[in-house]
Design a protein around this motif. Sequence first.
Motif, mmCIF file in Angstrom:
data_model
loop_
_atom_site.group_PDB
_atom_site.id
_atom_site.type_symbol
_atom_site.label_atom_id
_atom_site.label_comp_id
_atom_site.label_asym_id
_atom_site.label_seq_id
_atom_site.Cartn_x
_atom_site.Cartn_y
_atom_site.Cartn_z
ATOM 1 N N ILE A 56 42.210 62.398 12.677
ATOM 2 C CA ILE A 56 42.676 61.104 12.259
ATOM 3 C C ILE A 56 43.178 60.068 13.237
ATOM 4 O O ILE A 56 42.900 59.076 13.838
ATOM 5 N N GLU A 57 43.996 60.766 14.072
ATOM 6 C CA GLU A 57 44.685 60.242 15.185
ATOM 7 C C GLU A 57 43.734 59.832 16.176
ATOM 8 O O GLU A 57 43.676 58.553 16.846
ATOM 9 N N LEU A 65 48.976 54.679 9.250
ATOM 10 C CA LEU A 65 48.159 55.645 8.893
ATOM 11 C C LEU A 65 48.315 56.903 9.738
ATOM 12 O O LEU A 65 48.338 57.981 9.148
ATOM 13 N N LYS A 66 48.592 56.826 10.922
ATOM 14 C CA LYS A 66 49.013 58.005 11.656
ATOM 15 C C LYS A 66 50.191 58.831 11.271
ATOM 16 O O LYS A 66 50.364 59.876 11.320
ATOM 17 N N SER A 83 49.482 60.734 8.117
ATOM 18 C CA SER A 83 48.729 62.044 8.470
ATOM 19 C C SER A 83 49.633 62.977 9.013
ATOM 20 O O SER A 83 49.634 64.272 8.889
ATOM 21 N N VAL A 96 45.280 71.215 8.015
ATOM 22 C CA VAL A 96 45.884 69.828 7.990
ATOM 23 C C VAL A 96 46.108 69.400 9.371
ATOM 24 O O VAL A 96 45.955 68.116 9.497
ATOM 25 N N GLU A 97 46.776 70.202 10.301
ATOM 26 C CA GLU A 97 46.969 69.695 11.635
ATOM 27 C C GLU A 97 45.844 69.330 12.442
ATOM 28 O O GLU A 97 45.824 68.202 13.062
ATOM 29 N N LEU A 102 43.180 67.887 10.612
ATOM 30 C CA LEU A 102 42.781 66.707 10.032
ATOM 31 C C LEU A 102 43.676 65.419 10.626
ATOM 32 O O LEU A 102 43.096 64.459 10.932
ATOM 33 N N ASN A 103 44.937 65.813 10.869
ATOM 34 C CA ASN A 103 45.751 64.904 11.568
ATOM 35 C C ASN A 103 45.271 64.546 12.822
ATOM 36 O O ASN A 103 45.333 63.319 13.320
ATOM 37 N N THR A 104 44.823 65.257 13.625
ATOM 38 C CA THR A 104 44.445 65.417 15.070
ATOM 39 C C THR A 104 43.227 64.351 14.966
ATOM 40 O O THR A 104 42.845 63.462 15.759
ATOM 41 N N ALA A 161 51.909 64.402 6.312
ATOM 42 C CA ALA A 161 51.350 65.552 5.540
ATOM 43 C C ALA A 161 51.586 66.993 6.239
ATOM 44 O O ALA A 161 51.768 67.790 5.555
ATOM 45 N N VAL A 162 51.255 66.860 7.669
ATOM 46 C CA VAL A 162 51.408 67.888 8.297
ATOM 47 C C VAL A 162 52.985 68.576 8.186
ATOM 48 O O VAL A 162 53.005 69.784 7.782
#
Length: 121
Positions: free
Chosen positions: A75-76, A93-94, A97, A68-69, A71-73, A100-101
């Motif tokens: 997205i960012e 959005l950021k 995400s 998930v981290e 995916l977060n990265t 979620a982490v």
Amino acid sequence: MPRESFLKNRIKGVGYALRGALLLVRTEASIKVQVFIGLLMTAAGFYFEISSTEWILQIFAIALVLGVEGLNTAIEKLADYVQPEYDQKIGFLKDISAGAVMLVSIAASIAGLIIYCPKIF
């Protein structure tokens, strides 16, 4: 032009994935911290001789946090590429995400407490 074989394409895909994982670990401070915590918990698992079921839960929790981290990265980075200037919608959005982490990390921490508190106390 001849098509590459299924196996050759899968091997290439694994190579791209490994490169992405290495880039993530090399460039992102938050992933470095989470990998360190994952290694620490793995060492704790060996020290406390956790059960097979506990290993499964721990490995899943560590992988979920790291995934998930990642995916977060992504997205960012994508959001920063699409809109380099501050934008309220991109910030929203950021934040989602990153949230979620945080949720996955809290769940992984609770799983760790369930596994290790009885062994420590």
